[in-house]
Design an enzyme around this catalytic site. Sequence first.
Site, PDB file in Angstrom:
ATOM      1  N   SER A 236     -33.361  -2.206 -45.180  1.00  0.00           N
ATOM      2  CA  SER A 236     -34.257  -1.961 -46.300  1.00  0.00           C
ATOM      3  C   SER A 236     -33.459  -1.911 -47.610  1.00  0.00           C
ATOM      4  O   SER A 236     -32.874  -2.913 -47.999  1.00  0.00           O
ATOM      5  CB  SER A 236     -35.049  -0.676 -46.048  1.00  0.00           C
ATOM      6  OG  SER A 236     -36.137  -0.571 -46.928  1.00  0.00           O
ATOM      7  N   ASP A 330     -44.828  -5.738 -42.315  1.00  0.00           N
ATOM      8  CA  ASP A 330     -43.939  -5.175 -43.320  1.00  0.00           C
ATOM      9  C   ASP A 330     -44.170  -5.876 -44.653  1.00  0.00           C
ATOM     10  O   ASP A 330     -44.132  -7.114 -44.724  1.00  0.00           O
ATOM     11  CB  ASP A 330     -42.484  -5.375 -42.866  1.00  0.00           C
ATOM     12  CG  ASP A 330     -41.474  -4.668 -43.763  1.00  0.00           C
ATOM     13  OD1 ASP A 330     -41.844  -4.187 -44.845  1.00  0.00           O
ATOM     14  OD2 ASP A 330     -40.291  -4.622 -43.364  1.00  0.00           O
ATOM     15  N   HIS A 360     -41.856  -1.964 -40.493  1.00  0.00           N
ATOM     16  CA  HIS A 360     -40.644  -1.517 -41.167  1.00  0.00           C
ATOM     17  C   HIS A 360     -40.097  -0.277 -40.448  1.00  0.00           C
ATOM     18  O   HIS A 360     -40.857   0.579 -40.017  1.00  0.00           O
ATOM     19  CB  HIS A 360     -40.993  -1.176 -42.618  1.00  0.00           C
ATOM     20  CG  HIS A 360     -39.826  -1.122 -43.539  1.00  0.00           C
ATOM     21  ND1 HIS A 360     -39.248  -2.242 -44.092  1.00  0.00           N
ATOM     22  CD2 HIS A 360     -39.129  -0.070 -44.024  1.00  0.00           C
ATOM     23  CE1 HIS A 360     -38.255  -1.892 -44.877  1.00  0.00           C
ATOM     24  NE2 HIS A 360     -38.150  -0.564 -44.850  1.00  0.00           N
TER      25      HIS A 360
END
Length: 389
Positions: A236, A330, A360
């Site tokens: 991320s 996501d 995610h």
Amino acid sequence: MKNKQTHVSAVMLHAGTVRRLSAQGARLFALLFLSTFLLSCEDEVIGDIFDKDGGKAENIQPNGPNPEWAPDIDPQMLAVIEQFQSYDIVPYPMLTADQAREEPTFHDALVDLLRENDISPEPAKVSVKHMTIPNGTGQGLLVRTYTPRSGTGPFPVVVYYHGGGWVLTDLDTYEPSASALAERSGAIVVSVAYRQAPEHVFPAAHEDAYAAYKWAREHASQINGNPGKVATAGESAGGNLAVAVALMARDRGMQLPDHIVSIYPIADGDVESPTYEQYENALFLNKALMRWFFNLYVPDWQTQTRPLISLIEADLSGLPATTIINAEIDPLRHEGGVLAERMMDAGVPVERRVYEGVTHEFFGMDALLEQAVAAQKFAAMELRDAFNE
């Protein structure tokens, strides 16, 4: 737990990648035997590759129906989300950063769900230590090292950056990912506790990330690491940092990473992409939360384009071979595909896989999700190959 027919449909290839794969004949043969390669498009997904002995994990099922934003979500993935929702957390964007840091995380939900079902994950076979390295601030930078218990070293090194939007979470939250990468890749993983916003805005986290990489290149021997074999990896916000550090190294005359593993990276400042719209209300990441992250770490994000944030706007030429991993469900899936395309256009060898049915933050959930096992093994394989070239 789903058992799908093995297929590979989101591996991106171009001439540079083909040359690299041709030097790895055995691996290529195995993949061709097991899988069907197609030219990737952004919305294609990859099914499960490796079997996982789920045991009791297979018995974990969600209590309610699939959400509208994820009609085909994996049942174990949904069970984790339901556990998280059971905490009745005030949405993070309605809190201050300090308040949000006190709330349960996706990792807490996973741990609680496993505990409630009497599942005790086997710890990774690694040794864990902490140390402080310089970052140019006079305060030092905390890192946690994970060293494989098999082998004698010196080991390759992976400098790993956790997620959390440059605002939330810590080394503990992402320990399952970092420790698994160390065990599966046979490398020392150096997990970096970079400075976070809003106390430290851009480029503080990026500078800390670069400082940790520079230290690994110059001082890895202090941890029985090989300073000649260093890669970057992250999830991320950390997936962004893994690529950004390579850009910083190139522009500052530092030796480039041997490889980049970028897991559902933040690669663009556009929160109006197709998957932002599709998964506007998704968990564990959604549009409102990403806007909150940007507002705290890059306050001028809506008026200024910063290539270290919007990686797709950067000059990506000269970067090392890169592995990109995305989750199907996501908001960041679209920009992961665009980043892969921009890298390939710049001559960078790229392989990208999108794992279906998961959201995610799935990567560190190997105690429950077979997709996480598959993704971890894929990332580790890419790292081992890069270190052996």
